[in-house]
Design a protein around this motif. Structure first.
Motif, PDB file in Angstrom:
ATOM      1  N   GLU B  46      14.874   3.622  -6.888  1.00 57.21           N
ATOM      2  CA  GLU B  46      13.515   4.067  -6.571  1.00 57.21           C
ATOM      3  C   GLU B  46      13.539   5.128  -5.468  1.00 57.21           C
ATOM      4  O   GLU B  46      14.291   5.011  -4.505  1.00 57.21           O
ATOM      5  N   VAL B  47      12.693   6.130  -5.650  1.00 53.26           N
ATOM      6  CA  VAL B  47      12.659   7.249  -4.712  1.00 53.26           C
ATOM      7  C   VAL B  47      11.354   7.197  -3.901  1.00 53.26           C
ATOM      8  O   VAL B  47      10.268   7.198  -4.494  1.00 53.26           O
ATOM      9  N   PRO B  48      11.463   7.131  -2.577  1.00 55.39           N
ATOM     10  CA  PRO B  48      10.247   7.140  -1.749  1.00 55.39           C
ATOM     11  C   PRO B  48       9.463   8.427  -1.980  1.00 55.39           C
ATOM     12  O   PRO B  48      10.057   9.500  -2.088  1.00 55.39           O
ATOM     13  N   GLY B  49       8.152   8.301  -2.095  1.00 52.56           N
ATOM     14  CA  GLY B  49       7.314   9.478  -2.317  1.00 52.56           C
ATOM     15  C   GLY B  49       7.242   9.866  -3.778  1.00 52.56           C
ATOM     16  O   GLY B  49       6.504  10.775  -4.149  1.00 52.56           O
ATOM     17  N   GLN B  50       8.034   9.166  -4.599  1.00 53.92           N
ATOM     18  CA  GLN B  50       7.968   9.445  -6.036  1.00 53.92           C
ATOM     19  C   GLN B  50       7.504   8.176  -6.756  1.00 53.92           C
ATOM     20  O   GLN B  50       6.518   8.167  -7.484  1.00 53.92           O
ATOM     21  N   ASP B  51       8.236   7.074  -6.515  1.00 52.33           N
ATOM     22  CA  ASP B  51       7.806   5.792  -7.086  1.00 52.33           C
ATOM     23  C   ASP B  51       6.714   5.156  -6.216  1.00 52.33           C
ATOM     24  O   ASP B  51       5.673   4.751  -6.722  1.00 52.33           O
ATOM     25  N   TYR B  52       6.986   5.075  -4.943  1.00 61.55           N
ATOM     26  CA  TYR B  52       6.029   4.539  -3.961  1.00 61.55           C
ATOM     27  C   TYR B  52       6.322   5.177  -2.619  1.00 61.55           C
ATOM     28  O   TYR B  52       7.402   5.726  -2.400  1.00 61.55           O
ATOM     29  N   TRP B  53       5.363   5.053  -1.716  1.00 63.10           N
ATOM     30  CA  TRP B  53       5.639   5.213  -0.292  1.00 63.10           C
ATOM     31  C   TRP B  53       5.918   3.802   0.216  1.00 63.10           C
ATOM     32  O   TRP B  53       5.040   2.937   0.150  1.00 63.10           O
ATOM     33  N   PHE B  54       7.163   3.565   0.674  1.00 63.28           N
ATOM     34  CA  PHE B  54       7.543   2.223   1.124  1.00 63.28           C
ATOM     35  C   PHE B  54       7.269   2.094   2.618  1.00 63.28           C
ATOM     36  O   PHE B  54       7.789   2.890   3.417  1.00 63.28           O
ATOM     37  N   VAL B  55       6.450   1.129   2.989  1.00 63.79           N
ATOM     38  CA  VAL B  55       6.139   0.929   4.414  1.00 63.79           C
ATOM     39  C   VAL B  55       6.251  -0.537   4.789  1.00 63.79           C
ATOM     40  O   VAL B  55       6.235  -1.427   3.921  1.00 63.79           O
ATOM     41  N   GLU B  56       6.386  -0.780   6.079  1.00 62.32           N
ATOM     42  CA  GLU B  56       6.434  -2.151   6.602  1.00 62.32           C
ATOM     43  C   GLU B  56       5.048  -2.781   6.534  1.00 62.32           C
ATOM     44  O   GLU B  56       4.030  -2.078   6.562  1.00 62.32           O
ATOM     45  N   LYS B  57       5.061  -4.102   6.524  1.00 59.13           N
ATOM     46  CA  LYS B  57       3.796  -4.837   6.447  1.00 59.13           C
ATOM     47  C   LYS B  57       2.876  -4.510   7.634  1.00 59.13           C
ATOM     48  O   LYS B  57       1.657  -4.350   7.463  1.00 59.13           O
ATOM     49  N   THR B  58       3.460  -4.424   8.808  1.00 55.87           N
ATOM     50  CA  THR B  58       2.619  -4.135   9.990  1.00 55.87           C
ATOM     51  C   THR B  58       1.968  -2.757   9.874  1.00 55.87           C
ATOM     52  O   THR B  58       0.810  -2.570  10.230  1.00 55.87           O
ATOM     53  N   GLU B  59       2.742  -1.802   9.337  1.00 53.71           N
ATOM     54  CA  GLU B  59       2.189  -0.456   9.171  1.00 53.71           C
ATOM     55  C   GLU B  59       1.045  -0.459   8.155  1.00 53.71           C
ATOM     56  O   GLU B  59       0.005   0.176   8.359  1.00 53.71           O
ATOM     57  N   PHE B  60       1.282  -1.196   7.053  1.00 57.87           N
ATOM     58  CA  PHE B  60       0.243  -1.277   6.016  1.00 57.87           C
ATOM     59  C   PHE B  60      -1.033  -1.879   6.612  1.00 57.87           C
ATOM     60  O   PHE B  60      -2.142  -1.377   6.392  1.00 57.87           O
ATOM     61  N   GLU B  61      -0.867  -2.932   7.384  1.00 57.44           N
ATOM     62  CA  GLU B  61      -2.046  -3.608   7.950  1.00 57.44           C
ATOM     63  C   GLU B  61      -2.753  -2.728   8.976  1.00 57.44           C
ATOM     64  O   GLU B  61      -3.977  -2.772   9.110  1.00 57.44           O
ATOM     65  N   GLN B  62      -1.959  -1.911   9.669  1.00 54.20           N
ATOM     66  CA  GLN B  62      -2.565  -0.955  10.589  1.00 54.20           C
ATOM     67  C   GLN B  62      -3.395   0.070   9.804  1.00 54.20           C
ATOM     68  O   GLN B  62      -4.509   0.432  10.210  1.00 54.20           O
ATOM     69  N   MET B  63      -2.849   0.501   8.654  1.00 51.27           N
ATOM     70  CA  MET B  63      -3.579   1.461   7.812  1.00 51.27           C
ATOM     71  C   MET B  63      -4.870   0.836   7.274  1.00 51.27           C
ATOM     72  O   MET B  63      -5.902   1.504   7.190  1.00 51.27           O
ATOM     73  N   ILE B  64      -4.806  -0.449   6.917  1.00 53.56           N
ATOM     74  CA  ILE B  64      -6.033  -1.130   6.479  1.00 53.56           C
ATOM     75  C   ILE B  64      -7.064  -1.093   7.606  1.00 53.56           C
ATOM     76  O   ILE B  64      -8.229  -0.732   7.398  1.00 53.56           O
ATOM     77  N   ALA B  65      -6.603  -1.429   8.809  1.00 51.26           N
ATOM     78  CA  ALA B  65      -7.515  -1.461   9.965  1.00 51.26           C
ATOM     79  C   ALA B  65      -8.116  -0.077  10.223  1.00 51.26           C
ATOM     80  O   ALA B  65      -9.280   0.049  10.609  1.00 51.26           O
ATOM     81  N   ASN B  66      -7.334   0.967   9.953  1.00 45.46           N
ATOM     82  CA  ASN B  66      -7.808   2.349  10.166  1.00 45.46           C
ATOM     83  C   ASN B  66      -8.607   2.893   8.989  1.00 45.46           C
ATOM     84  O   ASN B  66      -8.919   4.083   8.956  1.00 45.46           O
ATOM     85  N   LYS B  67      -8.882   2.046   8.013  1.00 39.07           N
ATOM     86  CA  LYS B  67      -9.584   2.471   6.790  1.00 39.07           C
ATOM     87  C   LYS B  67      -8.873   3.656   6.125  1.00 39.07           C
ATOM     88  O   LYS B  67      -9.513   4.601   5.653  1.00 39.07           O
ATOM     89  N   ALA B  68      -7.569   3.586   6.080  1.00 44.94           N
ATOM     90  CA  ALA B  68      -6.783   4.680   5.510  1.00 44.94           C
ATOM     91  C   ALA B  68      -6.630   4.550   3.991  1.00 44.94           C
ATOM     92  O   ALA B  68      -6.079   5.444   3.352  1.00 44.94           O
ATOM     93  N   PHE B  69      -7.111   3.447   3.413  1.00 40.32           N
ATOM     94  CA  PHE B  69      -6.942   3.248   1.963  1.00 40.32           C
ATOM     95  C   PHE B  69      -8.244   3.441   1.189  1.00 40.32           C
ATOM     96  O   PHE B  69      -9.305   2.987   1.619  1.00 40.32           O
ATOM     97  N   LEU B  70      -8.111   4.104   0.034  1.00 42.13           N
ATOM     98  CA  LEU B  70      -9.226   4.148  -0.906  1.00 42.13           C
ATOM     99  C   LEU B  70      -9.377   2.796  -1.573  1.00 42.13           C
ATOM    100  O   LEU B  70     -10.465   2.374  -1.938  1.00 42.13           O
TER     101      LEU B  70
END
Lengths: 204, 204
Positions: B46-70
């Motif tokens: 799997e290639v990052p940025g092609q299959d997925y952007w792979f991030v840590e759980k804490t980063e993902f949760e920070q993005m949720i808190a920042n309303k960074a997701f559609l």
């Protein structure tokens, strides 16, 4: 049976609208141009109910008074109009109806049938438009200039339409028209009644 | 440059959505699937940025808190989501973006991007769906039954979408998808900026 849809197609003379609409309808048994009413005299070879519905002026004016038209216009001494009954019969039979009318007719139709889908066809360039307006016969510059003015005042209303097509390559423009028609048939509102049984069996 | 459009495509497993979307994008340089973020471990190849952007759980949760997701969802222990920045970058570059997400994701996206165009793909019959769900491996009836239940609860939301396609004949379904995409590009709102010069010269 799903109701048909109403298409309104406008263009300046010289944009190739009639050829496009004829080609569109030729390949689609469930799509046809609505036959207009007119008071102009029938010409040799014209078939009532195919080219036009030919009626007397008094009858036409009675229909206007009865609000029997979706749109009509007076051109010099003759009336031309689209009877609401003609269109409603087609739609009820599941046929899509096409009206080839100008922007003023399109405005009238949009008010009475807001679900109609309207398409404006543009020529690919000013030069092509002038050529096409000129090629019709050997006309004087004054006549061409008047036609160009009429074309411009028609084109000034393109923004009132849902879709805009440039008729540069005929087959490309035809494919675009076809894609628009195909797409309207894929909306959930149009598909759901047609797929009622499939959906019931998938969800059952 | 005209902004791209956002497409949301949903279907139950077994409807053939991914093959259709891949074929749709393969033929269209200006249309691409948006790359999701996930917290699940990267698999070999799997290639990052092609299959997925792979991030840590804490980063993902920070993005949720920042309303960074559609939209995002938690599936067992992993998060999956569509970053607003990923999509907005594509659209700003004039690319159309495709999201392959479920009805819950689609609902979130519709709220944040009401101009998105949403398409639901149905399998051609209950039998085909069962076959496709079964064909994946040698699964127990209980596993198949659970997949069928998930498929049904996904399909129950078809009416929330703009367009409905039945994937019976693959090429027909692909053409229907293409017609939908082509048609969105023909709206006056999308065509007028692109044709600005032509229109100015025609009306000038």
């Amino acid at each position: 049976m799903t109701q048909g849809l109403l298409y309104v197609i406008s263009a300046p003379s010289g944009a190739g609208k009639t050829s496009l609409v004829n080609a569109l309808c030729a390949g689609a048994p469930d799509l046809a141009v609505s036959v207009s009413h007119t008071t102009r005299p029938r010409r040799p070879g014209e078939v009532p109910g195919q080219d036009y519905w030919f009626v007397e002026k008094t009858e036409f004016e009675q229909m206007i008074a009865n609000k029997a038209f979706l749109e009509y216009a007076r051109v010099f001494d003759n009336y031309y109009g689209t009877a609401r009954a003609t269109v409603e019969k087609m739609l009820a039979a599941g046929l899509d109806a096409v009206l080839e009318i100008d922007w003023q007719g399109a405005r009238q139709v949009r008010q009475l049938m807001p679900a109609c889908v309207s398409i404006f066809i543009l020529p690919p360039s000013r030069e092509t438009l002038e050529q096409r307006l000129r090629c019709r016969q050997q006309d004087s510059d004054a006549v061409i200039a008047r036609r160009m003015e009429a074309a411009i005042s028609e084109m000034a209303h393109y923004a009132e339409y849902d879709y805009l097509i440039v008729n540069d390559d005929f087959n490309l423009a035809l494919n675009q028209l076809r894609a628009i028609v195909q797409t309207q048939r894929l909306t959930v509102q149009r598909q759901a009644p047609r797929l009622e049984r499939l959906i019931a069996s998938l969800l059952g």
